[in-house]
Design a protein around this motif. Structure first.
Motif, short mmCIF file in Angstrom:
data_model
loop_
_atom_site.label_atom_id
_atom_site.label_comp_id
_atom_site.label_asym_id
_atom_site.label_seq_id
_atom_site.Cartn_x
_atom_site.Cartn_y
_atom_site.Cartn_z
N ALA A 13 -50.35 -21.40 -11.95
CA ALA A 13 -49.47 -20.25 -11.82
C ALA A 13 -49.50 -19.66 -10.41
O ALA A 13 -48.52 -19.10 -9.94
CB ALA A 13 -49.84 -19.18 -12.85
N ARG A 14 -50.65 -19.79 -9.75
CA ARG A 14 -50.76 -19.16 -8.42
C ARG A 14 -51.85 -19.87 -7.61
O ARG A 14 -52.48 -20.82 -8.08
CB ARG A 14 -51.10 -17.67 -8.57
CG ARG A 14 -52.35 -17.43 -9.36
CD ARG A 14 -52.57 -15.96 -9.68
NE ARG A 14 -53.88 -15.81 -10.33
CZ ARG A 14 -54.64 -14.72 -10.24
NH1 ARG A 14 -54.25 -13.69 -9.54
NH2 ARG A 14 -55.81 -14.67 -10.85
N GLY A 30 -43.11 -35.65 -11.36
CA GLY A 30 -42.72 -34.60 -12.29
C GLY A 30 -44.02 -33.87 -12.58
O GLY A 30 -45.06 -34.51 -12.75
N VAL A 31 -43.99 -32.54 -12.63
CA VAL A 31 -45.24 -31.79 -12.75
C VAL A 31 -45.28 -30.89 -13.97
O VAL A 31 -44.39 -30.06 -14.17
CB VAL A 31 -45.49 -30.94 -11.48
CG1 VAL A 31 -46.85 -30.23 -11.58
CG2 VAL A 31 -45.45 -31.80 -10.22
N GLY A 32 -46.32 -31.07 -14.77
CA GLY A 32 -46.63 -30.13 -15.84
C GLY A 32 -47.42 -29.00 -15.23
O GLY A 32 -48.55 -29.20 -14.77
N VAL A 33 -46.79 -27.82 -15.16
CA VAL A 33 -47.40 -26.65 -14.54
C VAL A 33 -48.08 -25.86 -15.66
O VAL A 33 -47.42 -25.22 -16.48
CB VAL A 33 -46.33 -25.79 -13.83
CG1 VAL A 33 -46.93 -24.51 -13.27
CG2 VAL A 33 -45.66 -26.60 -12.72
N GLU A 46 -39.97 -22.57 -10.72
CA GLU A 46 -38.73 -22.25 -9.98
C GLU A 46 -38.79 -22.75 -8.55
O GLU A 46 -37.81 -23.28 -8.02
CB GLU A 46 -38.47 -20.74 -10.00
CG GLU A 46 -37.86 -20.26 -11.33
CD GLU A 46 -38.04 -18.77 -11.58
OE1 GLU A 46 -38.29 -18.02 -10.60
OE2 GLU A 46 -37.93 -18.35 -12.75
N ALA A 47 -39.96 -22.59 -7.91
CA ALA A 47 -40.12 -23.06 -6.53
C ALA A 47 -39.92 -24.57 -6.45
O ALA A 47 -39.35 -25.09 -5.49
CB ALA A 47 -41.49 -22.67 -6.00
N SER A 54 -38.93 -31.74 -10.29
CA SER A 54 -38.93 -31.68 -11.74
C SER A 54 -40.25 -31.10 -12.22
O SER A 54 -41.32 -31.58 -11.85
CB SER A 54 -38.73 -33.10 -12.27
OG SER A 54 -38.92 -33.13 -13.66
N ALA A 55 -40.18 -30.05 -13.05
CA ALA A 55 -41.40 -29.41 -13.53
C ALA A 55 -41.16 -28.74 -14.87
O ALA A 55 -40.04 -28.34 -15.18
CB ALA A 55 -41.91 -28.38 -12.52
N VAL A 56 -42.22 -28.61 -15.64
CA VAL A 56 -42.16 -27.90 -16.90
C VAL A 56 -43.34 -26.93 -16.98
O VAL A 56 -44.46 -27.28 -16.59
CB VAL A 56 -42.13 -28.88 -18.11
CG1 VAL A 56 -43.36 -29.78 -18.10
CG2 VAL A 56 -42.05 -28.13 -19.42
#
Length: 251
Positions: A13-14, A30-33, A46-47, A54-56
């Motif tokens: 998240a940060r 693709g990144v799982g955040v 969003e960034a 591509s991210a989720v």
């Protein structure tokens, strides 16, 4: 070798985690955040998507086995099987030993060590199926000892032993496992430390920089660049290592 280009970054998240997630997206993953709540991951996602990546966003407590299982399954369903895992999630509950509570101890060991164990155990299923993978664990220079951080230093030293053992076990499946031990990195976490010590953040950073050979504090991007190398194709013969990214040698 063709393999899934999907990464999961915990604590994304940060701070360092967010920088790592953005860098891996830039590298084509693709990144799982992943962080405690899905909402907290929105800015990182969003960034990434704003730049065409591509991210989720996935909310999960990494110390909870059921939540970890669900989180990894969701990333696999939405992006593809994850073959890169960055175990970055971490918290601090600093106190001198005589004031440290059992909860201070359990919380810190739970997020760092149990979290890395549960995430790695879940993701290795995908890595071994694919015959390729990268695990990068976040340790710290605090692993070498740091006043007021018996819990955190034990957890971060534990990450190093965990890393070396997984490197031995998973190597034959094409999976490398390494650790990065950051020194002083400018993040909300170090800002919180300065506040706890009742020191202005600029003064705190300046005094830290004065003791670092390269004469500056680190940025999250310094760690992200090292993760980028360890997560890539060309680092395949680097495994079981702890890389101190601290602006100088560590004892």
């Amino acid at each position: 070798m063709a393999h899934s280009r999907v990464a999961i970054v915990t604590g994304a998240a940060r701070g360092i985690g967010a920088a790592v997630a953005k860098r891996l997206a830039q590298d084509g993953f693709g990144v799982g955040v992943l962080d405690l709540t899905e909402d907290s991951c929105a800015a990182t996602v969003e960034a990434i998507t704003a730049k065409g990546g591509s991210a989720v966003a996935v909310g999960a407590d990494v110390a909870d086995a059921a939540q970890v299982e669900a989180a990894v399954a969701r990333v696999a369903a939405e992006l593809g099987p994850p073959t890169v895992l960055v175990n970055n999630a971490g918290i601090t509950r600093d106190n001198l030993l005589f004031k440290m509570t059992e909860d201070d101890w359990d919380a810190v060991l739970g997020v760092h060590l149990r979290g890395a164990f549960l995430m790695s155990r879940e993701v290795q299923k995908h890595q071994t199926e694919q015959g390729w993978g990268r695990i990068v664990n976040l340790s710290s220079t605090s692993a070498l000892g740091n006043r007021g951080q018996a819990n955190y230093s034990a957890a971060k030293a534990g990450m190093q032993g965990f890393t070396k053992t997984l490197a031995i076990e998973l190597g034959k499946f094409g999976v490398t496992v390494n650790a990065i031990a950051p020194g002083f990195i400018e993040t909300e976490m170090t800002a919180a430390t300065a506040e706890r010590l009742k020191v202005g953040f600029e003064d705190f950073k300046n005094s830290a920089a004065a003791a670092i050979p390269v004469r500056r504090v680190g940025q999250p991007e310094d760690i992200a660049a090292t993760v980028s190398f360890l997560a890539g194709e060309e680092s395949g013969f680097v495994s079981g290592q702890v890389i101190y990214v601290a602006g100088g040698p560590q004892d």
